[in-house]
Design a protein around this motif. Structure first.
Motif, PDB file in Angstrom:
ATOM      1  N   ALA A  70      -8.652   2.709  12.664  1.00  0.00           N
ATOM      2  CA  ALA A  70      -9.986   2.554  13.253  1.00  0.00           C
ATOM      3  C   ALA A  70     -10.454   1.105  13.245  1.00  0.00           C
ATOM      4  O   ALA A  70     -11.208   0.683  14.132  1.00  0.00           O
ATOM      5  CB  ALA A  70     -10.981   3.427  12.502  1.00  0.00           C
ATOM      6  N   ARG A 334      -7.695  13.160   8.348  1.00  0.00           N
ATOM      7  CA  ARG A 334      -8.401  12.682   9.542  1.00  0.00           C
ATOM      8  C   ARG A 334      -9.888  13.024   9.463  1.00  0.00           C
ATOM      9  O   ARG A 334     -10.742  12.186   9.759  1.00  0.00           O
ATOM     10  CB  ARG A 334      -7.796  13.302  10.799  1.00  0.00           C
ATOM     11  N   ARG A 338     -13.032  10.346   9.094  1.00  0.00           N
ATOM     12  CA  ARG A 338     -14.158  10.352  10.039  1.00  0.00           C
ATOM     13  C   ARG A 338     -15.489  10.328   9.290  1.00  0.00           C
ATOM     14  O   ARG A 338     -16.436   9.644   9.690  1.00  0.00           O
ATOM     15  CB  ARG A 338     -14.065  11.590  10.940  1.00  0.00           C
ATOM     16  N   HIS A 342     -17.862   7.104   9.994  1.00  0.00           N
ATOM     17  CA  HIS A 342     -19.078   7.363  10.765  1.00  0.00           C
ATOM     18  C   HIS A 342     -20.191   8.016   9.945  1.00  0.00           C
ATOM     19  O   HIS A 342     -21.298   8.199  10.457  1.00  0.00           O
ATOM     20  CB  HIS A 342     -18.745   8.247  11.968  1.00  0.00           C
TER      21      HIS A 342
END
Length: 356
Positions: A70, A334, A338, A342
């Motif tokens: 990312a 995953r 995330r 975020h």
């Protein structure tokens, strides 16, 4: 090279600007983050993304891999191999503890240590590599002040080393302040070297993992959470660690107000996997092992572990949270990444504009 790997490299090259805010990414920890410092695994480890075992304790990528992706970094190279570490390095080691050998030896538990790779040892290795990464001390301070550090997970192996040798959990609870002090010391050493953006994950709710659920099974339903099915006493140990860690990080923030020190909440996120698995696409639930072989609801047997002795692999790994009884699947990693990138499980999130 597998198509998935080629696609990952292509996407990384198309978005190089995402890492501009950081010079490098450095990771410390245990098997939750080791990308190849200890190569103990063989297929089916690595089957989902890499097509071969890389030393990662999963079917594919780890949380640190998704964070590197990312941010536009290459997957972090293991520090115990020859690499160019100017964009980052991974110092995590499978089975690493926070505390050193002496602590366990004094308690007749040193036979349970697989490696000598405490947090202190990992930070020492980092210090030795610094001249090749960023040159002189002053130049390194500048370089490291614009790099991201992820320090942990640390603590799980400190407690399991004792628990697996039948140490009463009440006694293991007394280890927690020692672990937190060592973890605080490690973070402070990194700050002294120039680190100014640090994420420190807490420990996982180990009472939700098939290894613990199977090996420490009791017939009393009151020992298990009614919503999660996880063992209360072992999760209470994890909760205590995380509560004391958050207090320690608050103290470090007050002492170093110019440094960003953020807590990463593994615990709450995995509890949510257990309570609301379908929200994440985990139709197999959170407590059942994908790779292994067990005649119980957790599909786990200590004598028939993943890659050993007549194991099986589930048909669809992406529907499982748990990979081998104690480590998680790429799909779970995953989802966790995330939550860190975020929010809400790192506050502010890694990709928050407040941190740019």
């Amino acid at each position: 090279m597998k198509l998935s790997v080629l696609l990952f490299l292509l996407l990384s090259s198309l978005h190089p600007s995402s890492s501009q805010r950081y010079n490098a990414l450095f990771s410390f920890g245990d098997s939750m983050a080791d990308t190849g410092n200890v190569r103990i695994a063989k297929l089916p480890y690595g089957m989902t993304f890499f097509g071969n075992a890389t030393g990662r304790c999963s079917d594919g990528r780890l949380v640190i891999d998704f964070i590197a992706q990312a941010l536009g970094f290459p997957l972090l190279p293991p520090s115990q191999e020859e690499h160019d570490f100017k964009r980052g390095a991974n110092f995590a080691v499978v089975a690493a503890t926070t505390l050193g050998f002496e602590f366990f030896n004094e308690r007749n538990l040193s036979r349970g240590l697989w490696v000598n790779a405490s947090l202190h040892t990992q930070v020492e290795r980092f210090e030795r590599l610094l001249p090749s990464i960023c040159g002189a001390p002053q130049g390194c301070k500048e370089f490291l002040s614009k790099s991201l550090f992820i320090v942990g997970e640390f603590g799980g192996n400190d407690y399991s080393t004792a628990l697996f040798f039948a140490t009463p959990i009440a006694e293991v609870n007394t280890f927690v302040p020692h672990v937190i002090d060592a973890l605080s010391d490690g973070v402070e050493r990194l700050i002294g070297l120039g680190a100014a953006d640090i994420i420190v994950p807490g420990v996982l709710p180990v009472g939700c993992f098939p290894l613990y659920l199977t090996n420490f099974h009791t017939p009393d339903p009151e020992d298990y959470g009614p919503k999660t099915g996880c063992t209360r006493s072992y999760n209470a140990l994890s909760w205590l660690h995380n509560a004391l860690l958050r207090k320690a990080l608050d103290r470090l923030r007050r002492k170093h107000p110019a440094v960003s020190i953020r807590y990463a909440d593994y615990y709450s996120q995995i509890i949510d996997f257990a309570i609301n698995p379908l929200k994440y696409g985990f139709t197999a639930g959170a407590l059942r092992t994908c790779c292994g072989k067990g005649d119980n609801i957790y599909n786990y047997d200590q004598g028939r572990r993943c890659s050993e002795n007549n194991f099986t692999v589930c048909d669809d790994v992406s529907t499982h949270v748990n990979w081998d009884g104690i480590h998680m699947t790429e799909a779970a990693h995953r989802a966790i990444a995330r939550g860190w990138l975020h929010g809400p499980y790192v506050d502010p999130p890694i990709l928050s504009s407040d941190q740019s």
